[in-house]
Structures are given as structure tokens and as C-alpha cells.
Design an enzyme around this catalytic site. Structure first.
Site, PDB file in Angstrom:
ATOM      1  N   SER A 192       0.849  -1.191   0.000  1.00  0.00           N
ATOM      2  CA  SER A 192       0.000   0.000   0.000  1.00  0.00           C
ATOM      3  C   SER A 192       0.884   1.240   0.000  1.00  0.00           C
ATOM      4  CB  SER A 192      -0.891   0.016   1.250  1.00  0.00           C
ATOM      5  OG  SER A 192      -1.548   1.251   1.392  1.00  0.00           O
ATOM      6  N   TYR A 230      -3.050  -1.496  10.194  1.00  0.00           N
ATOM      7  CA  TYR A 230      -3.022  -1.730   8.750  1.00  0.00           C
ATOM      8  C   TYR A 230      -1.744  -1.133   8.150  1.00  0.00           C
ATOM      9  CZ  TYR A 230      -4.360  -1.450   3.802  1.00  0.00           C
ATOM     10  OH  TYR A 230      -4.377  -1.558   2.428  1.00  0.00           O
TER      11      TYR A 230
END
Length: 261
Positions: free
Chosen positions: A140, A153
């Protein structure tokens, strides 16, 4: 990396980025596509849309599921040569919330990071047997600058980034190419975790089809680190002034929270 006639396994293939990889790859000359997911209903729905694919219920956070997956896939699809480690979840977490149970505080690590590491570890011996193989890890843009409301996350995706770099280094003399795709904020169900926060304009959110199209193009061109959309800028900002941009994001989110109340 040549995708033609490949046999590809996609974890988390029933929604979001995984589903879009499935959609675009199914239109190419890929030989076989296998997808996994935790939800039987979603797997069945996806199978109805894409009749030629193969679906297997499997949870990457469970080591025994990965072992069963390995046994089934390698027996039924011995030509498997590409794995896309996409399965992931994203939560909006307040680390001061004491109601979160210990067994759930690391869910994002168990699936996003540990699941990827275990998948690679189990399937690596099989991939080494292929004449050409690839591992594609989905990280990400938040691997470079964490999102203040998604601390676990962000940490898990930073771990994927670091792990993938070293994996590529250790496998440099093998037949396996190691890719990392680091999506920016993308229009997928992961965004649902922030549906109660008005973040203003959605112009910076990348469409999932565009993100995957750019990713596949990068894979075909052997671009081992693929940074679609705003991810290039996030990586640069993470190098130049990480504290400044982290604090800026924090203030922006706090403002959006107040606006949403």
C-alpha cells in the site's frame, strides 16, 4: 514477466483489487485462475460471473488453511507459477479503545502480513520447480506514510514492503520474480471502514480498474516495484518529510471527524 499461459492463484479474489485482477486477467490468455476467499457466498457469486475460474474457501490467517490450499492447488494445478498475495482487511482503529479484544487487535497483521509470509513460505518450493514464476505482493502507499486512523493496517503494509524487498534480494538467483504493488487510496470495499468520516473530495481516490491496469502493465514490463497513482508521491513524501506529512494527515482527519459529527 510473461502472463500468457500462466496458472495464477489470487488470495482475496472475491472483491476489490483481487476481483479486478481476476476480471482483467480472465480477458487475457492466462491458462488457469484460482481464487480464494473466506466467504462461501461471495466465492459462489464470483464463480457465477467467471465460469472458467476455480474457487477455494481458504483463510490466509489460518496456517492449516494454507496447508490445505497448498495440497489441493499443487495436486490439481501443478503448473501453478504465479501467486498474487492480495487478501487483506483494513480497520479504523483508536488505539486507546480498551474494548478491542487482544485477539482482534492484530487481525490486520494476521491477514495482511503474516498471511502473505506464510503463503510465500509454503508455496516457494513449488514455484522453484517452474521454469518461470512470480510472487506479487500487494502492499500500500501507506507503507511509506501511515494513516493515523489505520495504525495496524499501515504497520502491516510497511512490513509487506520491507519483507518483499528482502525476499527479492534472497531470491535474486532463482527463477522467481518478486513484484510489489503499492496501491494508493483505491475505490474498493476497504474504504467502507471510513464511511462515517467526511474526507471531502474523492478526486484523490484511484479507480480500481485503472489501478489494476497500471499494475498489470508494470508486471508485463518487469517493473518490480509498482507505484500507481499517488503512491509515487507518498513514497517521496515519506523520504523527504515524513513527520510533516503525517501530522498534516492527522490534522486533516481530525477536521473531517469534527465535520462529520
Amino acid at each position: 514477466m510473461e502472463l500468457k499461459n500462466s496458472t495464477i492463484l489470487i488470495t482475496g479474489g472475491t472483491s476489490g483489487i483481487g476481483l479486478e485482477f481476476l476480471r482483467q486477467l480472465s480477458l487475457s490468455s492466462v491458462s488457469q485462475i484460482i481464487i480464494t476467499g473466506r466467504n462461501t457466498v461471495k466465492l459462489d457469486e464470483t464463480k457465477r460471473q467467471f465460469h472458467a475460474i476455480h474457487t477455494i474457501k481458504s483463510d490466509v490467517s489460518e496456517p492449516q488453511d494454507i496447508e490445505k490450499l497448498y495440497q489441493e492447488v499443487t495436486q490439481k494445478f501443478p503448473a501453478l507459477n504465479i501467486i498474487i498475495n492480495n487478501a487483506g482487511i483494513m480497520k479504523n482503529l483508536n488505539l486507546q479503545d480498551t474494548s478491542i479484544k487482544l485477539e482482534h487487535i492484530t487481525d490486520e497483521v494476521d491477514i495482511n502480513l503474516s498471511g502473505t509470509i506464510r503463503m510465500v513460505h509454503r508455496f516457494l518450493p513449488h514455484l522453484k520447480l517452474q521454469s518461470s514464476a512470480a510472487i506479487i505482493n500487494i502492499s500500500s502507499g501507506l507503507a511509506f506514510i501511515p494513516l493515523p486512523i489505520s495504525p495496524v493496517y499501515s504497520a502491516a503494509k510497511a512490513g509487506i514492503h520491507a519483507y518483499t524487498q528482502v525476499l527479492r534480494l534472497q531470491l535474486k538467483n532463482t527463477n522467481i520474480k518478486i513484484f510489489e504493488v503499492a496501491p494508493p487510496s483505491t475505490d474498493t470495499p476497504l474504504q467502507d471502514a471510513f464511511s462515517d468520516i467526511d474526507m471531502g473530495s474523492s478526486a484523490s481516490i484511484m479507480k480500481v480498474d485503472e489501478m489494476v491496469t497500471e499494475s498489470i502493465k508494470g508486471i508485463l514490463n518487469d517493473r518490480l516495484e509498482i507505484l500507481p497513482g499517488m503512491s509515487k508521491a507518498l513514497k517521496l513524501m515519506g523520504r523527504v518529510a515524513p513527520k510533516f506529512f503525517l501530522n498534516f494527515m492527522d490534522k486533516t482527519i481530525e477536521k473531517a471527524k469534527r465535520k462529520s459529527k
